[in-house]
Design a protein around this motif. Structure first.
Motif, short mmCIF file in Angstrom:
data_model
loop_
_atom_site.label_atom_id
_atom_site.label_comp_id
_atom_site.label_asym_id
_atom_site.label_seq_id
_atom_site.Cartn_x
_atom_site.Cartn_y
_atom_site.Cartn_z
N LYS A 35 0.86 -1.17 0.00
CA LYS A 35 0.00 0.00 0.00
C LYS A 35 0.90 1.23 0.00
O LYS A 35 1.88 1.31 0.72
CB LYS A 35 -0.92 0.01 1.21
CG LYS A 35 -2.05 -0.98 1.07
CD LYS A 35 -3.05 -0.80 2.18
CE LYS A 35 -4.20 -1.77 1.97
NZ LYS A 35 -5.20 -1.66 3.00
N TYR A 36 0.54 2.20 -0.80
CA TYR A 36 1.34 3.40 -0.92
C TYR A 36 0.95 4.39 0.16
O TYR A 36 -0.20 4.46 0.58
CB TYR A 36 1.16 4.00 -2.31
CG TYR A 36 1.68 3.07 -3.38
CD1 TYR A 36 3.04 2.98 -3.62
CD2 TYR A 36 0.82 2.27 -4.11
CE1 TYR A 36 3.53 2.11 -4.59
CE2 TYR A 36 1.30 1.40 -5.08
CZ TYR A 36 2.66 1.33 -5.31
OH TYR A 36 3.14 0.48 -6.25
N LYS A 37 1.90 5.18 0.58
CA LYS A 37 1.68 6.18 1.62
C LYS A 37 1.67 7.56 0.98
O LYS A 37 2.36 7.80 0.00
CB LYS A 37 2.79 6.10 2.67
CG LYS A 37 2.83 4.77 3.39
CD LYS A 37 4.03 4.68 4.31
CE LYS A 37 4.10 3.28 4.90
NZ LYS A 37 5.40 2.97 5.41
N ASN A 38 0.89 8.44 1.56
CA ASN A 38 0.85 9.85 1.17
C ASN A 38 0.33 10.07 -0.24
O ASN A 38 0.76 10.97 -0.94
CB ASN A 38 2.24 10.47 1.35
CG ASN A 38 2.19 11.98 1.38
OD1 ASN A 38 1.17 12.57 1.67
ND2 ASN A 38 3.30 12.61 1.05
N LEU A 39 -0.63 9.26 -0.67
CA LEU A 39 -1.26 9.50 -1.97
C LEU A 39 -2.31 10.59 -1.79
O LEU A 39 -3.20 10.45 -0.96
CB LEU A 39 -1.91 8.23 -2.52
CG LEU A 39 -0.96 7.11 -2.90
CD1 LEU A 39 -1.74 5.91 -3.42
CD2 LEU A 39 0.04 7.57 -3.93
N LYS A 40 -2.20 11.65 -2.58
CA LYS A 40 -3.15 12.76 -2.46
C LYS A 40 -4.00 12.95 -3.70
O LYS A 40 -5.08 13.50 -3.61
CB LYS A 40 -2.40 14.04 -2.12
CG LYS A 40 -1.73 13.97 -0.76
CD LYS A 40 -1.05 15.25 -0.39
CE LYS A 40 -0.41 15.12 0.99
NZ LYS A 40 0.36 16.30 1.34
N PRO A 43 -5.49 7.25 -6.67
CA PRO A 43 -6.37 6.44 -5.82
C PRO A 43 -5.58 5.60 -4.81
O PRO A 43 -4.50 5.12 -5.11
CB PRO A 43 -7.09 5.52 -6.81
CG PRO A 43 -6.83 6.07 -8.15
CD PRO A 43 -5.61 6.92 -8.09
N LYS A 44 -6.14 5.45 -3.64
CA LYS A 44 -5.49 4.68 -2.56
C LYS A 44 -5.35 3.20 -2.92
O LYS A 44 -4.45 2.53 -2.44
CB LYS A 44 -6.28 4.80 -1.26
CG LYS A 44 -6.56 6.22 -0.83
CD LYS A 44 -5.39 6.86 -0.19
CE LYS A 44 -5.76 8.22 0.37
NZ LYS A 44 -5.05 9.31 -0.19
N ASN A 45 -6.23 2.70 -3.78
CA ASN A 45 -6.20 1.27 -4.14
C ASN A 45 -5.46 1.02 -5.45
O ASN A 45 -5.63 -0.02 -6.06
CB ASN A 45 -7.62 0.72 -4.22
CG ASN A 45 -8.45 1.41 -5.30
OD1 ASN A 45 -8.15 2.52 -5.73
ND2 ASN A 45 -9.52 0.76 -5.72
#
Length: 167
Positions: A35-40, A43-45
């Motif tokens: 899972k990636y961190k700090n996505l603004k 998409p989180k998925n």
């Protein structure tokens, strides 16, 4: 006296349950690590493959490498993908928002299966053409022949409107 057949079956089933649950927990931990961190804006998925495609598109459109937006952690000697240290990263987010809004408003682009705006009209390469900082160039004004609006008879320059001071 040896334990019965039921005892061995029970032990075998319990062992299988423990093994399956342990394997499932390990797989879940591996997924969480990806899972990636700090996505603004992304998409989180987003999957690893999709993230790679997006980053590669931006890399080629701007003619840059990863370190243009991302910093390297000198202690671990690894890229710190989540860090917002470089202002170029926030600019990339702003440009992504801009193109997504243009595509949504003017080209009726919808979202794909993971929630990213589908590019149908505008993308990074349209302005950047492989340059990190595209040249901003004003169009040249064509010379007007005499007698065209905006010129005084005899080839003189137009007078400024009343109230404007001349240098």
């Amino acid at each position: 006296m040896l334990p019965g057949k039921k005892f061995f079956i029970t032990i075998g089933l319990l062992g299988t349950i423990v093994f399956v649950s342990t394997t499932a927990m390990q797989q879940q931990q591996q997924k969480e690590e990806h899972k990636y961190k700090n996505l603004k804006v992304l998409p989180k998925n987003i999957t690893e493959h999709q993230m790679h495609e997006v980053m590669e598109e931006w890399e080629h459109s701007l003619g840059v490498r990863c370190n243009f937006c991302h910093v390297r952690n000198e202690e671990s000697h690894q890229m710190d993908w989540a860090s917002d240290t470089k202002p170029e990263k926030e600019m990339a987010r702003e440009m992504y928002r801009m193109t997504a809004n243009l595509n949504k408003k003017h080209f009726k682009a919808g979202k794909d299966s993971i929630g990213m705006i589908m590019e149908t009209g505008v993308n990074c390469n349209m302005c950047h053409h492989g340059q990190a900082h595209p040249e901003v160039k004003m169009p040249e004004r064509p010379m007007r022949p005499q007698g065209q609006p905006g010129q005084q008879p005899g080839g003189g320059q137009p007078q400024p409107p009343a109230g404007d001071k001349q240098p």
